[in-house]
Write a protein that holds these residues in place. Structure first.
Motif, PDB file in Angstrom:
ATOM      1  N   ASN A 161       4.942  -0.070  -5.978  1.00 12.19           N
ATOM      2  CA  ASN A 161       3.901   0.282  -5.022  1.00 12.19           C
ATOM      3  C   ASN A 161       3.213   1.601  -5.332  1.00 12.19           C
ATOM      4  OD1 ASN A 161       6.301   1.728  -4.244  1.00 12.19           O
ATOM      5  ND2 ASN A 161       5.370   2.130  -2.240  1.00 12.19           N
ATOM      6  N   ASP A 213       0.689   4.278  -7.108  1.00 12.09           N
ATOM      7  CA  ASP A 213      -0.621   4.214  -7.738  1.00 12.09           C
ATOM      8  C   ASP A 213      -0.436   4.167  -9.256  1.00 12.09           C
ATOM      9  OD1 ASP A 213      -1.661   4.482  -5.200  1.00 12.09           O
ATOM     10  OD2 ASP A 213      -2.269   6.584  -5.448  1.00 12.09           O
ATOM     11  N   HIS A 267       4.037   7.445  -2.731  1.00 10.66           N
ATOM     12  CA  HIS A 267       4.244   7.366  -1.287  1.00 10.66           C
ATOM     13  C   HIS A 267       5.611   7.939  -0.939  1.00 10.66           C
ATOM     14  CE1 HIS A 267       0.632   4.920  -1.308  1.00 10.66           C
ATOM     15  NE2 HIS A 267       1.185   4.144  -2.229  1.00 10.66           N
ATOM     16  N   ARG A 307      -1.751  -3.260 -14.193  1.00  9.01           N
ATOM     17  CA  ARG A 307      -2.111  -3.024 -12.795  1.00  9.01           C
ATOM     18  C   ARG A 307      -1.865  -4.300 -12.012  1.00  9.01           C
ATOM     19  NH1 ARG A 307      -7.085   1.157 -12.317  1.00  9.01           N
ATOM     20  NH2 ARG A 307      -5.934   1.521 -10.394  1.00  9.01           N
ATOM     21  N   SER A 330      -2.400  -7.017  -8.930  1.00  9.45           N
ATOM     22  CA  SER A 330      -3.377  -7.554  -7.977  1.00  9.45           C
ATOM     23  C   SER A 330      -2.726  -7.904  -6.656  1.00  9.45           C
ATOM     24  CB  SER A 330      -4.077  -8.782  -8.564  1.00  9.45           C
ATOM     25  OG  SER A 330      -3.139  -9.788  -8.889  1.00  9.45           O
ATOM     26  N   GLU A 331      -1.418  -8.170  -6.686  1.00 12.11           N
ATOM     27  CA  GLU A 331      -0.682  -8.384  -5.441  1.00 12.11           C
ATOM     28  C   GLU A 331       0.807  -8.198  -5.667  1.00 12.11           C
ATOM     29  OE1 GLU A 331      -0.399 -12.411  -3.914  1.00 12.11           O
ATOM     30  OE2 GLU A 331      -1.442 -13.127  -5.697  1.00 12.11           O
ATOM     31  N   MET A 379       1.151  -5.893  -0.561  1.00  7.76           N
ATOM     32  CA  MET A 379       0.034  -5.143  -1.130  1.00  7.76           C
ATOM     33  C   MET A 379      -0.867  -6.115  -1.880  1.00  7.76           C
ATOM     34  SD  MET A 379       2.024  -1.756  -2.642  1.00  7.76           S
ATOM     35  CE  MET A 379       0.510  -0.805  -2.836  1.00  7.76           C
ATOM     36  N   SER A 380      -2.174  -6.002  -1.687  1.00 12.28           N
ATOM     37  CA  SER A 380      -3.128  -6.859  -2.389  1.00 12.28           C
ATOM     38  C   SER A 380      -4.388  -6.066  -2.722  1.00 12.28           C
ATOM     39  CB  SER A 380      -3.513  -8.069  -1.531  1.00 12.28           C
ATOM     40  OG  SER A 380      -2.405  -8.915  -1.314  1.00 12.28           O
ATOM     41  N   GLY A 381      -4.882  -6.251  -3.925  1.00  7.59           N
ATOM     42  CA  GLY A 381      -6.162  -5.684  -4.323  1.00  7.59           C
ATOM     43  C   GLY A 381      -6.206  -4.182  -4.459  1.00  7.59           C
ATOM     44  N   LEU A 382      -5.056  -3.526  -4.628  1.00 12.23           N
ATOM     45  CA  LEU A 382      -5.039  -2.067  -4.693  1.00 12.23           C
ATOM     46  C   LEU A 382      -4.872  -1.534  -6.109  1.00 12.23           C
ATOM     47  CD1 LEU A 382      -2.863  -1.273  -1.526  1.00 12.23           C
ATOM     48  CD2 LEU A 382      -5.359  -1.302  -1.750  1.00 12.23           C
ATOM     49  N   ASN A 409      -2.232  -1.249  -7.901  1.00 15.28           N
ATOM     50  CA  ASN A 409      -1.048  -0.423  -8.072  1.00 15.28           C
ATOM     51  C   ASN A 409      -0.370  -0.709  -9.415  1.00 15.28           C
ATOM     52  OD1 ASN A 409      -0.786  -2.742  -6.108  1.00 15.28           O
ATOM     53  ND2 ASN A 409       1.380  -2.505  -6.635  1.00 15.28           N
TER      54      ASN A 409
END
Length: 206
Positions: free
Chosen positions: A16, A18, A34, A175, A177-178, A190-193, A195
């Motif tokens: 999770n 970045d 985080h 990276r 996507s989900e 998590m989606s579209g971030l 990470n």
């Protein structure tokens, strides 16, 4: 007498943090993005054995939740074994992942795990398509990652070398996507971030 074992295959993960995860380039002394780092890792065993028990073609997953600094330890840790494994294979792979038989899993348990939440069994789906990796482990966890392509035009991903990562010292950068986790008392969606993710071959032994 020590039970000899070896596992060799392919691994992929999403966490999770970045992109790019601070743990990779701080060995891993830097603070995660985080309050916690949650990492999902899927391993496909292309060839493997534990003593005379063959483990070829099976999968396993590791679930990690650390605090602010991964190297501080006290991780929540759990494992999932491919439900395709028979009783003997489950027992052998379980002993490896619990750290009973040495190697990387034993190092993880001894140095970093504070709350081991056990081993579950589930069906696995793990697909490799060029720079893409997708994995699904029953209703427990799933992720989709894409390698970061090099601008050299080689078709290969950007990599980072000489890391302290347990899967491999050389990792492809990716990276996500989900990413989803619902199990072991942990929940994350998590989606579209975009990470962080990685993939690499792996080879472990006692």
């Amino acid at each position: 007498m020590t039970t000899g074992w070896t596992l060799k295959g392919e691994y992929a993960e999403s966490c999770n943090c970045d992109y790019l995860c601070p743990c990779i380039y701080t060995n891993p002394q830097g603070e995660v993005t985080h309050d916690h780092c949650t990492a999902l890792m899927i391993y496909r065993i292309d060839s493997g054995r534990c003593a005379d028990v063959r483990l070829d073609g099976l999968h396993f997953a590791l679930v990690i939740r650390s605090g602010k600094v991964m190297a501080d330890g006290n991780w929540i840790f759990a494992c999932v074994i491919d439900e395709e494994a028979d009783e003997t294979q489950r027992a052998a792979l379980g002993r490896i992942l619990e750290g009973e038989l040495g190697g990387r899993p034993a190092m993880i348990h001894q140095a970093l795990v504070g709350d081991f939440r056990g081993i579950a069994f589930a069906p696995f789906s793990f697909a490799v398509d060029d720079l893409d990796r997708t994995g699904e482990v029953g209703s427990l966890l799933s992720f989709a990652i894409s390698g970061v392509p090099s601008r050299t035009g080689s078709g290969l991903p950007v990599t980072i070398d000489n890391t302290a990562h347990p899967a491999n010292s050389r990792l492809a950068l990716a990276r996500s996507s989900e990413m989803h986790l619902h199990g072991f008392g942990l929940d994350l969606d998590m989606s579209g971030l975009g990470n962080n993710g990685h993939f690499a071959p792996f080879e472990w032994s006692d």
